[in-house]
Write a protein that holds these residues in place. Structure first.
Motif, PDB file in Angstrom:
ATOM      1  N   VAL A   1       0.894  -0.998  -0.028  1.00  0.00           N
ATOM      2  CA  VAL A   1      -0.072   0.025  -0.025  1.00  0.00           C
ATOM      3  C   VAL A   1       0.844   1.511  -0.069  1.00  0.00           C
ATOM      4  N   THR A   2       0.411   2.179  -0.869  1.00  0.00           N
ATOM      5  CA  THR A   2       1.590   3.534  -0.919  1.00  0.00           C
ATOM      6  C   THR A   2       0.660   4.455  -1.288  1.00  0.00           C
TER       7      THR A   2
ATOM      8  N   SER B   1      -6.250   3.864  -5.446  1.00  0.00           N
ATOM      9  CA  SER B   1      -6.970   2.716  -4.685  1.00  0.00           C
ATOM     10  C   SER B   1      -7.152   2.818  -3.158  1.00  0.00           C
ATOM     11  N   LEU B   2      -6.271   3.370  -2.655  1.00  0.00           N
ATOM     12  CA  LEU B   2      -6.387   3.591  -0.990  1.00  0.00           C
ATOM     13  C   LEU B   2      -7.434   4.663  -0.774  1.00  0.00           C
ATOM     14  N   LYS B   3      -8.013   5.621  -1.559  1.00  0.00           N
ATOM     15  CA  LYS B   3      -8.646   6.464  -1.379  1.00  0.00           C
ATOM     16  C   LYS B   3      -9.923   5.783  -1.348  1.00  0.00           C
ATOM     17  N   VAL B   4     -10.232   4.973  -2.374  1.00  0.00           N
ATOM     18  CA  VAL B   4     -11.660   4.178  -2.750  1.00  0.00           C
ATOM     19  C   VAL B   4     -11.680   3.220  -1.536  1.00  0.00           C
ATOM     20  N   TRP B   5     -10.792   2.473  -1.312  1.00  0.00           N
ATOM     21  CA  TRP B   5     -10.746   1.459  -0.453  1.00  0.00           C
ATOM     22  C   TRP B   5     -11.057   2.114   0.998  1.00  0.00           C
ATOM     23  N   LEU B   6     -10.402   3.292   1.275  1.00  0.00           N
ATOM     24  CA  LEU B   6     -10.921   3.910   2.767  1.00  0.00           C
ATOM     25  C   LEU B   6     -12.048   4.648   2.836  1.00  0.00           C
ATOM     26  N   ALA B   7     -12.656   4.942   1.690  1.00  0.00           N
ATOM     27  CA  ALA B   7     -14.003   5.458   1.392  1.00  0.00           C
ATOM     28  C   ALA B   7     -14.866   4.681   1.790  1.00  0.00           C
TER      29      ALA B   7
END
Length: 83
Positions: free
Chosen positions: A47-48, A74-80
């Motif tokens: 994850v970056t 991807s991290l933003k979508v995942w955390l949303a």
């Protein structure tokens, strides 16, 4: 380890807090794959806060879904999903 009625699962996660202009390279993927194999983990995840180079993405794709990559988008979508 995650203990589940059908078995035990191990996922290794490596986090890289890089500047947006500093992508994660193939060396990080290769190193984590080596650790994943040594530890016999079911999955490895990088994850970056940045992005991945094309060679890094290609290397991860060689390992039949044993390694997943999550970049900034991807991290933003995942955390949303967890708001």
């Amino acid at each position: 380890h995650l203990n589940h009625p059908i078995g035990r699962f191990l996922t290794i996660v490596e986090c890289k807090k890089y500047a947006s202009k500093e992508p994660v390279g193939i060396d990080v993927v290769q190193r984590l794959y080596g650790i994943q194999q040594t530890k016999q983990a079911n999955k490895a995840l990088i994850v970056t806060t940045s992005f991945f180079t094309k060679p890094a993405k290609e290397e991860a794709a060689l390992h039949n879904n044993l390694i997943d990559l999550k970049d900034f988008h991807s991290l933003k979508v995942w955390l949303a999903k967890y708001r």
